[in-house]
Design a protein around this motif. Structure first.
Motif, PDB file in Angstrom:
ATOM      1  N   SER A  53      11.979  -3.554   4.763  1.00 54.40           N
ATOM      2  CA  SER A  53      13.263  -3.639   5.463  1.00 54.40           C
ATOM      3  C   SER A  53      13.753  -2.271   5.929  1.00 54.40           C
ATOM      4  N   MET A  54      13.475  -1.214   5.152  1.00 53.65           N
ATOM      5  CA  MET A  54      13.915   0.116   5.572  1.00 53.65           C
ATOM      6  C   MET A  54      13.216   0.526   6.865  1.00 53.65           C
ATOM      7  N   GLY A  55      11.924   0.260   6.943  1.00 51.60           N
ATOM      8  CA  GLY A  55      11.189   0.573   8.157  1.00 51.60           C
ATOM      9  C   GLY A  55      11.684  -0.214   9.357  1.00 51.60           C
ATOM     10  N   TRP A  68       4.080   5.583   9.767  1.00 55.31           N
ATOM     11  CA  TRP A  68       4.757   5.165   8.547  1.00 55.31           C
ATOM     12  C   TRP A  68       3.724   4.918   7.463  1.00 55.31           C
ATOM     13  N   ILE A  69       3.906   5.560   6.313  1.00 51.28           N
ATOM     14  CA  ILE A  69       3.056   5.338   5.145  1.00 51.28           C
ATOM     15  C   ILE A  69       3.894   4.587   4.116  1.00 51.28           C
ATOM     16  N   LEU A  70       3.551   3.343   3.899  1.00 55.14           N
ATOM     17  CA  LEU A  70       4.325   2.443   3.037  1.00 55.14           C
ATOM     18  C   LEU A  70       3.758   2.496   1.623  1.00 55.14           C
ATOM     19  N   HIS A  71       4.638   2.781   0.648  1.00 50.09           N
ATOM     20  CA  HIS A  71       4.224   2.882  -0.756  1.00 50.09           C
ATOM     21  C   HIS A  71       4.838   1.729  -1.547  1.00 50.09           C
ATOM     22  N   ASP A  72       4.035   1.044  -2.318  1.00 51.50           N
ATOM     23  CA  ASP A  72       4.538   0.046  -3.270  1.00 51.50           C
ATOM     24  C   ASP A  72       3.430  -0.252  -4.258  1.00 51.50           C
ATOM     25  N   ARG A  73       3.801  -0.750  -5.426  1.00 54.78           N
ATOM     26  CA  ARG A  73       2.787  -1.116  -6.427  1.00 54.78           C
ATOM     27  C   ARG A  73       2.328  -2.553  -6.273  1.00 54.78           C
ATOM     28  N   ALA A  82       3.555  -4.193   6.065  1.00 55.46           N
ATOM     29  CA  ALA A  82       2.717  -3.636   7.128  1.00 55.46           C
ATOM     30  C   ALA A  82       2.689  -4.547   8.346  1.00 55.46           C
ATOM     31  N   VAL A  83       2.587  -5.843   8.116  1.00 58.08           N
ATOM     32  CA  VAL A  83       2.509  -6.799   9.225  1.00 58.08           C
ATOM     33  C   VAL A  83       3.804  -6.830  10.024  1.00 58.08           C
ATOM     34  N   ARG A  84       4.928  -6.624   9.350  1.00 57.20           N
ATOM     35  CA  ARG A  84       6.227  -6.812  10.001  1.00 57.20           C
ATOM     36  C   ARG A  84       6.882  -5.520  10.472  1.00 57.20           C
ATOM     37  N   MET A  85       6.201  -4.406  10.352  1.00 56.50           N
ATOM     38  CA  MET A  85       6.766  -3.148  10.854  1.00 56.50           C
ATOM     39  C   MET A  85       6.878  -3.191  12.372  1.00 56.50           C
ATOM     40  N   SER A  93       7.731   4.748  22.218  1.00 56.55           N
ATOM     41  CA  SER A  93       6.566   5.410  21.629  1.00 56.55           C
ATOM     42  C   SER A  93       5.940   4.538  20.541  1.00 56.55           C
ATOM     43  N   ARG A  94       4.670   4.773  20.307  1.00 59.54           N
ATOM     44  CA  ARG A  94       3.908   3.929  19.391  1.00 59.54           C
ATOM     45  C   ARG A  94       4.241   4.228  17.928  1.00 59.54           C
TER      46      ARG A  94
END
Length: 278
Positions: A53-55, A68-73, A82-85, A93-94
């Protein structure tokens, strides 16, 4: 208490709260951050990203190419995020996305090498002081700003009031501090940690304001809020159950207004001096 011991949030809860989170986050801190972002491309680490949601809130508000590098456990949450960014910035811009599964307690400056920004939402209050300090230290060594949104501060306002409001709030706040977590002390702990590592710190209120149109979120929040209070103080028992029934009925009728207070934090690293760079 390690981050890996913190209960996982369900995707349904994260989805339910996303609109309220987006409405609450501070545009003032984002405006102050803008001049300190380095790129292109912007390299943004989203810690404890959940469903992303933050992204989804931040990426379209920034210009230029972004990584964007998404971190989670939780691998399932990483996949969802990742799919919904978003795939395009505000100027078209990309935006590209990578994922990193792991424990935030192992975050280091090397992890953040080349980072333009570290960000997170609803994360600080479920960390220990040592984990908060670790993030602050890593950001300082990497000379990377941090924008950390939606930390609870231990205050809620329910209208109309009920005699049990204060008792439930107190028990919930104590539950948030279980096992040494910072809970509602997150802003004080994080502000001190980032300042100790040389950053300039700004905070801004970011409350949820829940009215009749948020009845589903209010109901789910009430169940979790009262449930945590009873978990910490089982003797509340039947009184808390009756309280919850009253509050749920009011929320369903559109007769309850709830303000859940949060704060956002922006930490800007000290500019490198010529002497330090030499």
């Amino acid at each position: 208490m390690k981050t890996t011991d913190v209960p996982r949030y369900t995707p349904d809860w994260l989805e339910l709260r996303e609109g309220a989170d987006a409405a609450a986050r501070s545009p003032e801190l984002l405006e102050a951050l803008g001049p300190r972002l380095s790129g292109p491309p912007l390299v943004i680490h989203d810690l404890g990203c959940g469903t992303g949601s933050m992204g989804r809130w931040l990426a379209p508000r920034l210009s230029g190419p972004q990584l964007w590098i998404l971190h989670d456990r939780d691998p399932d949450l990483l996949d969802r995020a990742a799919v919904r960014m978003p795939r395009a910035a505000t100027d078209g811009s990309r935006i590209t996305v990578a994922t990193a599964r792991g424990d935030l307690s192992r975050l280091t400056a090397s992890t953040l090498d080349g980072a333009s920004l570290v960000t997170a939402s609803a994360l600080l209050d479920v960390l220990t002081p040592e984990e908060v300090d670790g993030i602050a230290a890593a950001c300082a060594e990497a000379e990377c700003p941090a924008l950390l949104a939606l930390s609870v501060v231990g205050r809620v306002e329910l209208t109309p009031a009920d005699p049990m409001d204060a008792e439930i709030t107190e028990a919930f706040n104590a539950h948030q501090r279980r096992g040494g977590l910072v809970g509602p002390d997150a802003m004080a702990v994080a502000s001190e940690a980032f300042a100790r590592h040389g950053a300039t710190v700004r905070t801004h209120a970011s409350p949820w304001v829940l009215g009749a149109e948020h009845s589903a979120l209010t109901a789910e929040w009430l169940r979790g809020w009262v449930g945590a209070a009873v978990d910490h103080r089982p003797e509340l028992g039947a009184h808390a159950e009756a309280y919850l029934r009253r509050r749920l009925a009011m929320a369903a009728a559109g007769a309850l207004r709830v303000v859940v207070h949060h704060h956002d934090l922006l930490a800007l690293p000290a500019p490198r001096t010529l002497g330090a760079a030499a």
